[in-house]
Motif scaffolding. Structure first.
Motif, PDB file in Angstrom:
ATOM      1  N   TYR A 132     -10.917  11.192   1.696  1.00 46.97           N
ATOM      2  CA  TYR A 132     -11.133  12.604   2.110  1.00 46.97           C
ATOM      3  C   TYR A 132     -11.149  12.739   3.623  1.00 46.97           C
ATOM      4  CZ  TYR A 132     -13.340  17.374   2.249  1.00 46.97           C
ATOM      5  OH  TYR A 132     -13.446  18.695   2.381  1.00 46.97           O
ATOM      6  N   ILE A 133     -10.236  13.207   4.289  1.00 48.55           N
ATOM      7  CA  ILE A 133      -9.948  13.123   5.750  1.00 48.55           C
ATOM      8  C   ILE A 133     -10.409  14.315   6.231  1.00 48.55           C
ATOM      9  CG2 ILE A 133      -8.094  12.712   7.380  1.00 48.55           C
ATOM     10  CD1 ILE A 133      -8.497  10.507   5.334  1.00 48.55           C
ATOM     11  N   ILE A 134     -11.575  14.155   7.111  1.00 51.48           N
ATOM     12  CA  ILE A 134     -11.888  15.412   7.765  1.00 51.48           C
ATOM     13  C   ILE A 134     -11.526  15.561   9.179  1.00 51.48           C
ATOM     14  CG2 ILE A 134     -14.324  16.488   8.361  1.00 51.48           C
ATOM     15  CD1 ILE A 134     -15.561  14.844   5.998  1.00 51.48           C
ATOM     16  N   ARG A 135     -11.348  14.589   9.772  1.00 53.44           N
ATOM     17  CA  ARG A 135     -10.899  14.421  11.416  1.00 53.44           C
ATOM     18  C   ARG A 135     -10.414  13.003  11.448  1.00 53.44           C
ATOM     19  NH1 ARG A 135     -15.133  15.404  15.740  1.00 53.44           N
ATOM     20  NH2 ARG A 135     -15.332  13.334  15.875  1.00 53.44           N
ATOM     21  N   GLY A 136      -9.326  12.767  10.813  1.00 50.85           N
ATOM     22  CA  GLY A 136      -8.503  11.600  11.057  1.00 50.85           C
ATOM     23  C   GLY A 136      -9.339  10.213  10.737  1.00 50.85           C
ATOM     24  N   SER A 137      -9.382   9.386  11.659  1.00 44.33           N
ATOM     25  CA  SER A 137     -10.296   8.209  11.349  1.00 44.33           C
ATOM     26  C   SER A 137     -11.638   8.450  12.048  1.00 44.33           C
ATOM     27  CB  SER A 137      -9.620   6.981  12.260  1.00 44.33           C
ATOM     28  OG  SER A 137      -8.290   6.653  11.644  1.00 44.33           O
ATOM     29  N   ASP A 138     -11.673   9.422  12.571  1.00 48.35           N
ATOM     30  CA  ASP A 138     -13.304   9.868  13.104  1.00 48.35           C
ATOM     31  C   ASP A 138     -13.985  10.311  12.246  1.00 48.35           C
ATOM     32  OD1 ASP A 138     -12.286   9.101  15.599  1.00 48.35           O
ATOM     33  OD2 ASP A 138     -11.757  10.999  16.384  1.00 48.35           O
ATOM     34  N   LYS A 169      -8.875  17.052   3.962  1.00 53.67           N
ATOM     35  CA  LYS A 169      -7.707  16.941   3.074  1.00 53.67           C
ATOM     36  C   LYS A 169      -7.689  15.656   2.142  1.00 53.67           C
ATOM     37  CE  LYS A 169      -4.570  19.374   6.343  1.00 53.67           C
ATOM     38  NZ  LYS A 169      -3.399  19.314   7.105  1.00 53.67           N
ATOM     39  N   LEU A 170      -7.168  15.862   0.998  1.00 51.29           N
ATOM     40  CA  LEU A 170      -7.014  14.543   0.100  1.00 51.29           C
ATOM     41  C   LEU A 170      -6.086  13.730   0.255  1.00 51.29           C
ATOM     42  CD1 LEU A 170      -8.410  16.481  -3.021  1.00 51.29           C
ATOM     43  CD2 LEU A 170      -9.804  15.085  -1.582  1.00 51.29           C
ATOM     44  N   GLN A 171      -6.299  12.429   0.206  1.00 50.90           N
ATOM     45  CA  GLN A 171      -5.330  11.504   0.321  1.00 50.90           C
ATOM     46  C   GLN A 171      -5.345  10.425  -0.900  1.00 50.90           C
ATOM     47  OE1 GLN A 171      -5.652   8.510   3.455  1.00 50.90           O
ATOM     48  NE2 GLN A 171      -3.375   8.900   4.231  1.00 50.90           N
ATOM     49  N   PRO A 172      -4.710  10.341  -1.819  1.00 51.35           N
ATOM     50  CA  PRO A 172      -4.736   9.520  -3.076  1.00 51.35           C
ATOM     51  C   PRO A 172      -3.992   8.154  -2.249  1.00 51.35           C
ATOM     52  CG  PRO A 172      -3.796  11.491  -3.714  1.00 51.35           C
ATOM     53  CD  PRO A 172      -3.937  11.772  -2.199  1.00 51.35           C
ATOM     54  N   LEU A 175       0.862  -1.428   0.165  1.00 44.15           N
ATOM     55  CA  LEU A 175       0.046   0.025   0.013  1.00 44.15           C
ATOM     56  C   LEU A 175       0.970   1.358  -0.036  1.00 44.15           C
ATOM     57  CD1 LEU A 175      -3.157   0.783   1.987  1.00 44.15           C
ATOM     58  CD2 LEU A 175      -1.152   2.050   2.356  1.00 44.15           C
ATOM     59  N   ALA A 176       0.495   2.176  -0.700  1.00 43.18           N
ATOM     60  CA  ALA A 176       1.275   3.529  -0.762  1.00 43.18           C
ATOM     61  C   ALA A 176       0.069   4.702  -0.661  1.00 43.18           C
ATOM     62  CB  ALA A 176       2.108   3.854  -1.933  1.00 43.18           C
ATOM     63  N   SER A 177       0.253   5.622   0.133  1.00 42.25           N
ATOM     64  CA  SER A 177      -0.818   6.722  -0.003  1.00 42.25           C
ATOM     65  C   SER A 177      -0.029   8.083   0.295  1.00 42.25           C
ATOM     66  CB  SER A 177      -1.857   6.268   1.144  1.00 42.25           C
ATOM     67  OG  SER A 177      -1.282   6.552   2.474  1.00 42.25           O
ATOM     68  N   PHE A 178      -0.599   9.213   0.206  1.00 42.65           N
ATOM     69  CA  PHE A 178       0.086  10.541   0.090  1.00 42.65           C
ATOM     70  C   PHE A 178      -0.886  11.565   0.739  1.00 42.65           C
ATOM     71  CE2 PHE A 178       2.045  14.541  -1.462  1.00 42.65           C
ATOM     72  CZ  PHE A 178       3.294  14.203  -1.051  1.00 42.65           C
ATOM     73  N   LEU A 179      -0.833  12.218   1.859  1.00 45.54           N
ATOM     74  CA  LEU A 179      -1.976  12.940   2.285  1.00 45.54           C
ATOM     75  C   LEU A 179      -1.293  14.311   2.136  1.00 45.54           C
ATOM     76  CD1 LEU A 179      -4.397  13.538   4.285  1.00 45.54           C
ATOM     77  CD2 LEU A 179      -2.682  13.507   6.273  1.00 45.54           C
ATOM     78  N   ILE A 180      -1.991  15.120   1.208  1.00 39.38           N
ATOM     79  CA  ILE A 180      -1.745  16.511   0.652  1.00 39.38           C
ATOM     80  C   ILE A 180      -2.102  17.502   1.880  1.00 39.38           C
ATOM     81  CG2 ILE A 180      -1.982  18.124  -1.066  1.00 39.38           C
ATOM     82  CD1 ILE A 180      -2.974  15.711  -2.862  1.00 39.38           C
ATOM     83  N   ASP A 181      -1.054  18.225   2.022  1.00 44.73           N
ATOM     84  CA  ASP A 181      -1.162  19.303   3.271  1.00 44.73           C
ATOM     85  C   ASP A 181      -1.758  20.554   2.593  1.00 44.73           C
ATOM     86  OD1 ASP A 181      -1.126  20.562   5.909  1.00 44.73           O
ATOM     87  OD2 ASP A 181       0.884  21.302   5.258  1.00 44.73           O
ATOM     88  N   HIS A 182      -2.867  20.443   2.249  1.00 46.42           N
ATOM     89  CA  HIS A 182      -3.818  21.609   1.702  1.00 46.42           C
ATOM     90  C   HIS A 182      -5.379  21.229   2.192  1.00 46.42           C
ATOM     91  CE1 HIS A 182      -4.837  25.086  -0.654  1.00 46.42           C
ATOM     92  NE2 HIS A 182      -5.673  24.302  -1.318  1.00 46.42           N
ATOM     93  N   ASP A 183      -5.947  22.267   2.373  1.00 53.84           N
ATOM     94  CA  ASP A 183      -7.631  22.052   3.195  1.00 53.84           C
ATOM     95  C   ASP A 183      -8.141  22.260   1.597  1.00 53.84           C
ATOM     96  OD1 ASP A 183      -6.985  21.825   5.766  1.00 53.84           O
ATOM     97  OD2 ASP A 183      -6.909  23.722   6.185  1.00 53.84           O
ATOM     98  N   PHE A 184      -9.207  21.250   1.358  1.00 47.05           N
ATOM     99  CA  PHE A 184      -9.853  21.275   0.425  1.00 47.05           C
ATOM    100  C   PHE A 184     -11.542  21.172   1.244  1.00 47.05           C
ATOM    101  CE2 PHE A 184      -6.353  19.321  -1.516  1.00 47.05           C
ATOM    102  CZ  PHE A 184      -6.377  20.011  -2.782  1.00 47.05           C
TER     103      PHE A 184
END
Length: 370
Positions: free
Chosen positions: A333-339, A306-309, A293-302
């Motif tokens: 689409y990460i709004i508040r981590g796993s919550d 935040k978006l994580q491909p 697995l590979a992912s990349f959390l982009i440090d920018h608010d949408f």
């Protein structure tokens, strides 16, 4: 067994409103005084899936989660699962709907180094199982993680566990009912007094992961470089009463999560599995598997998140059935981590059998915890 998995792959789930109670890691805590407390929480997961053109929806999981402390040493956990899709662990089919006891644990926690949990609990068989579905890096539980369990990666038994360095080194060792009685992996050989034994060790080179459970994504709150190794064994777990066999499995897994190019978060995860059923009849997987697995959390608010491909590839090489491979890719689409997380993913599952067609699936999933 694997044909049953393919059937369940086509079962779908729909997004619904959050129940309004908290998660196992948060929730609402009531201080009862003298070191006693009570915590209640909850979580839901739902999705809409389009499988080979057929679209449907369903609630996948809804949990009410409670825990408490009688004093500094003695505590308890009692969690329930309302499940309507047949499970997130489809290779061991169980009751497809209803309310289940998820966890029922008496916890004796003496210090960092030595603790005893007894009851129904998560088995420490690999990182994915210690994550659970709510703390994975991608939506679906990996098909290659196929160790025996009673329900949702749990079984009844006793686990001894501890840690050093605030959680840098951890160990787990336990004995459980395993493949006998009403367990989905029971065969004609099961029914004696043979227990399922599980052992695991892990080490974190960077930030520690304290506690019994782990996660596969901390969304930049930790930088992780971790390796773990697990073994699982039960005698007379496969075959028939006249021709019994043993079960033995092991796994090695690793996770790297680091901030790069500022506060962007790169995650790399992998695991390898080996399953040996003594070449006897059993619903369990006999063979090998792995995922990357590979992912990349982009440090920018949408908007609020935040978006994580993300992309994950799995390959399950079974000796007692056909091989399965799957690739999943899309964005979280990460709004508040796993919550609070939304996942939009595409997966393609291939079966190494000319009579079984591949399965294309689009997934829109929502999970909420408080």
């Amino acid at each position: 067994m694997l044909a049953a998995y393919r059937t369940r792959l086509c079962v779908t789930s729909a997004i619904l409103a959050f129940l309004g109670v908290g998660s196992a890691h948060a929730g609402e805590t009531i201080d009862l005084g003298n070191g006693a407390s009570f915590t209640i929480g909850g979580a839901v997961r739902a999705s809409i899936r389009s499988t080979d053109g057929d679209t449907d929806g369903f609630l996948e999981s809804a949990r009410i989660l409670t825990s408490g402390q009688f004093n500094k040493v003695i505590g308890f956990t009692f969690d329930t699962e309302i499940e309507t899709t047949g499970g997130i662990f489809p290779y061991l089919p169980g009751d497809p709907s209803g309310i289940h006891v998820l966890d029922a644990i008496v916890r004796l926690e003496f210090n960092d180094y030595f603790n005893v949990w007894a009851g129904r609990m998560v088995l420490p068989q690999d990182r994915s199982n210690l994550d659970g579905p709510y703390y994975l890096g991608v939506w679906d539980y990996p098909i290659v993680s196929a160790f025996p369990n009673h329900f949702q990666g749990r079984d009844d038994g006793v686990t001894i566990w501890g840690q050093t360095g605030g959680g840098k080194f951890k160990y787990w060792a336990g004995a459980y009912e395993g493949c006998r009685g009403e367990s989905p992996c029971a065969t004609g050989a099961a029914g004696g007094g043979d227990l399922l034994y599980v052992g695991r060790v892990s080490y974190d080179f960077w930030d520690p992961e304290p506690g019994y459970y782990v996660a596969s994504d901390y969304y930049g709150k930790k930088e992780i470089l971790s390796v773990g190794f697990s073994t699982t064994y039960q005698d007379r777990a496969t075959g028939t009463s006249l021709d019994p066999g043993h079960y033995f499995g092991w796994n090695v897994d690793g996770l790297m999560q680091k901030k790069v190019l500022g506060n962007n978060v790169l995650t790399l995860e992998g695991a390898y599995y080996h399953y040996d059923t003594d070449d006897k009849s059993t619903p369990l997987v006999n063979g090998n598997g792995y995922f990357l697995l590979a992912s990349f959390l982009i440090d920018h608010d949408f908007g609020p998140g935040k978006l994580q491909p993300v992309i994950r590839y799995e390959d399950l090489m079974s000796k007692n059935s056909y091989d399965i491979s799957r690739v999943e890719t899309g964005v979280n689409y990460i709004i508040r981590g796993s919550d609070a997380r939304v996942s939009l993913l595409y997966s393609k599952t291939n079966y190494e059998d000319p009579n079984v067609a591949s399965v294309d699936q689009f997934i829109a999933g929502l999970q909420l915890q408080y």
